[in-house]
Enzyme design. Sequence first.
Site, PDB file in Angstrom:
ATOM      1  N   ARG A   1      70.503  53.472  19.342  1.00  0.00           N
ATOM      2  CA  ARG A   1      69.686  52.521  18.576  1.00  0.00           C
ATOM      3  C   ARG A   1      68.314  53.067  18.216  1.00  0.00           C
ATOM      4  NH1 ARG A   1      68.486  47.818  23.008  1.00  0.00           N
ATOM      5  NH2 ARG A   1      70.749  47.792  23.126  1.00  0.00           N
TER       6      ARG A   1
ATOM      7  N   GLU B   1      62.630  56.049  40.614  1.00  0.00           N
ATOM      8  CA  GLU B   1      61.653  55.323  39.797  1.00  0.00           C
ATOM      9  C   GLU B   1      61.870  53.841  40.069  1.00  0.00           C
ATOM     10  OE1 GLU B   1      61.590  56.179  35.563  1.00  0.00           O
ATOM     11  OE2 GLU B   1      60.592  54.273  35.140  1.00  0.00           O
TER      12      GLU B   1
ATOM     13  N   THR C   1      66.069  48.014  29.016  1.00  0.00           N
ATOM     14  CA  THR C   1      66.712  48.133  30.320  1.00  0.00           C
ATOM     15  C   THR C   1      66.328  46.935  31.193  1.00  0.00           C
ATOM     16  OG1 THR C   1      66.357  50.497  30.051  1.00  0.00           O
ATOM     17  CG2 THR C   1      67.126  49.763  32.202  1.00  0.00           C
TER      18      THR C   1
ATOM     19  N   HIS D   1      60.188  54.038  21.073  1.00  0.00           N
ATOM     20  CA  HIS D   1      59.894  53.060  20.026  1.00  0.00           C
ATOM     21  C   HIS D   1      59.308  53.676  18.767  1.00  0.00           C
ATOM     22  CE1 HIS D   1      61.586  50.014  22.346  1.00  0.00           C
ATOM     23  NE2 HIS D   1      60.735  50.153  23.333  1.00  0.00           N
TER      24      HIS D   1
ATOM     25  N   HIS E   1      58.259  50.569  33.781  1.00  0.00           N
ATOM     26  CA  HIS E   1      58.842  49.481  32.996  1.00  0.00           C
ATOM     27  C   HIS E   1      57.907  48.282  32.949  1.00  0.00           C
ATOM     28  CE1 HIS E   1      61.724  47.101  30.826  1.00  0.00           C
ATOM     29  NE2 HIS E   1      62.471  48.181  30.718  1.00  0.00           N
TER      30      HIS E   1
ATOM     31  N   ASN F   1      56.964  57.356  27.175  1.00  0.00           N
ATOM     32  CA  ASN F   1      58.279  57.093  26.573  1.00  0.00           C
ATOM     33  C   ASN F   1      58.078  56.830  25.079  1.00  0.00           C
ATOM     34  OD1 ASN F   1      60.467  55.515  25.513  1.00  0.00           O
ATOM     35  ND2 ASN F   1      61.221  55.288  27.596  1.00  0.00           N
TER      36      ASN F   1
HETATM   37  N1  PXP Z   1      61.310  53.556  32.799  1.00  0.00           N
HETATM   38  C1  PXP Z   1      62.583  53.319  32.451  1.00  0.00           C
HETATM   39  C2  PXP Z   1      63.666  53.784  33.376  1.00  0.00           C
HETATM   40  C3  PXP Z   1      62.908  52.668  31.240  1.00  0.00           C
HETATM   41  O1  PXP Z   1      64.191  52.434  30.927  1.00  0.00           O
HETATM   42  C4  PXP Z   1      61.857  52.301  30.389  1.00  0.00           C
HETATM   43  C5  PXP Z   1      62.164  51.650  29.065  1.00  0.00           C
HETATM   44  O2  PXP Z   1      62.880  52.522  28.272  1.00  0.00           O
HETATM   45  C6  PXP Z   1      60.550  52.588  30.776  1.00  0.00           C
HETATM   46  C7  PXP Z   1      60.293  53.190  32.011  1.00  0.00           C
HETATM   47  C8  PXP Z   1      59.374  52.229  29.921  1.00  0.00           C
HETATM   48  O3  PXP Z   1      59.275  50.849  29.839  1.00  0.00           O
HETATM   49  P1  PXP Z   1      58.217  50.201  28.861  1.00  0.00           P
HETATM   50  O4  PXP Z   1      58.642  50.575  27.471  1.00  0.00           O
HETATM   51  O5  PXP Z   1      58.327  48.743  29.142  1.00  0.00           O
HETATM   52  O6  PXP Z   1      56.881  50.788  29.201  1.00  0.00           O
END
Ligand code: PXP
Length: 241
Positions: A49, A151, A101, A10, A191, A7
């Site tokens: 954002r 997920e 989230t 950031h 997450h 992801n």
């Molecule tokens: N999975 C989902 C559905 C998410 O919303 C996020 C955060 O955007 C992530 C995974 C990744 O989470 P993290 O940034 O804490 O690794």
Amino acid sequence: MVKLGVNIDHVATVRQARQGHEPDPVWAAVEAELGGADLITVHLREDRRHIQDRDVAVLRQTTGVPLNLEMAAIHEIMEIALQTVPAMVTLVPEKRTEITTEGGVDVCSQQVPLAEMVKKLHGAGIRVSAFIDADVQQVRAAKAAGFDLCELHTGPYALATGNGPIHIQHERLRAAGEEILNLGMQFNAGHGLNYHNVGAIAALPQVNELHIGHAIVSRALFIGLRAAVREMKLAIARSAG
Ligand code: PXP
């Protein structure tokens, strides 16, 4: 082999701090792929954002691995998904006031509208994942709504401290994962995962993809994104059951 979805939200967060052009998440996706990312994930939030519409459009054209678009179940973003046609959409809940989230989608209470959305996305050839809490009732509702994948939200596991609470959260994930597999869906998780806690999740039976952002982007500040992704792939490979 358990797959890694990286992801890159950031990277866009840093760019949006100056509302300029760098760092570009499109470059980040290339670096992540070179480090071994199996998927690229972006969350197009209603408030924009971090990730912008342009990012999704360009990434759709440029990523060499499947693009996973995280989105809230709202009409505006749905239209963008249907026009862009990413390989996969993950439906997530979204609150403007949250930092990230917070919980999974409550599929049980919105089964009918979510089933409609899943149908539309399927019509465009998009696989659809539900980001849900580790709860067998949510898994069953996701199956009934037509989701292809679930997920499981690993946030409560990641935040748990002490062997007992960590074990309880891990057991919830295992049981919900088993139900996902019994119902014939793909089992993903994510997450709050990092280099230290990813092992026990990668070892869950038949978990397919782990979706990780913040820990990888944080590490990338010091060693570069390509190396940070490579390290996470190694951490997963070491532990995968
Ligand atoms: N999975 C989902 C559905 C998410 O919303 C996020 C955060 O955007 C992530 C995974 C990744 O989470 P993290 O940034 O804490 O690794």
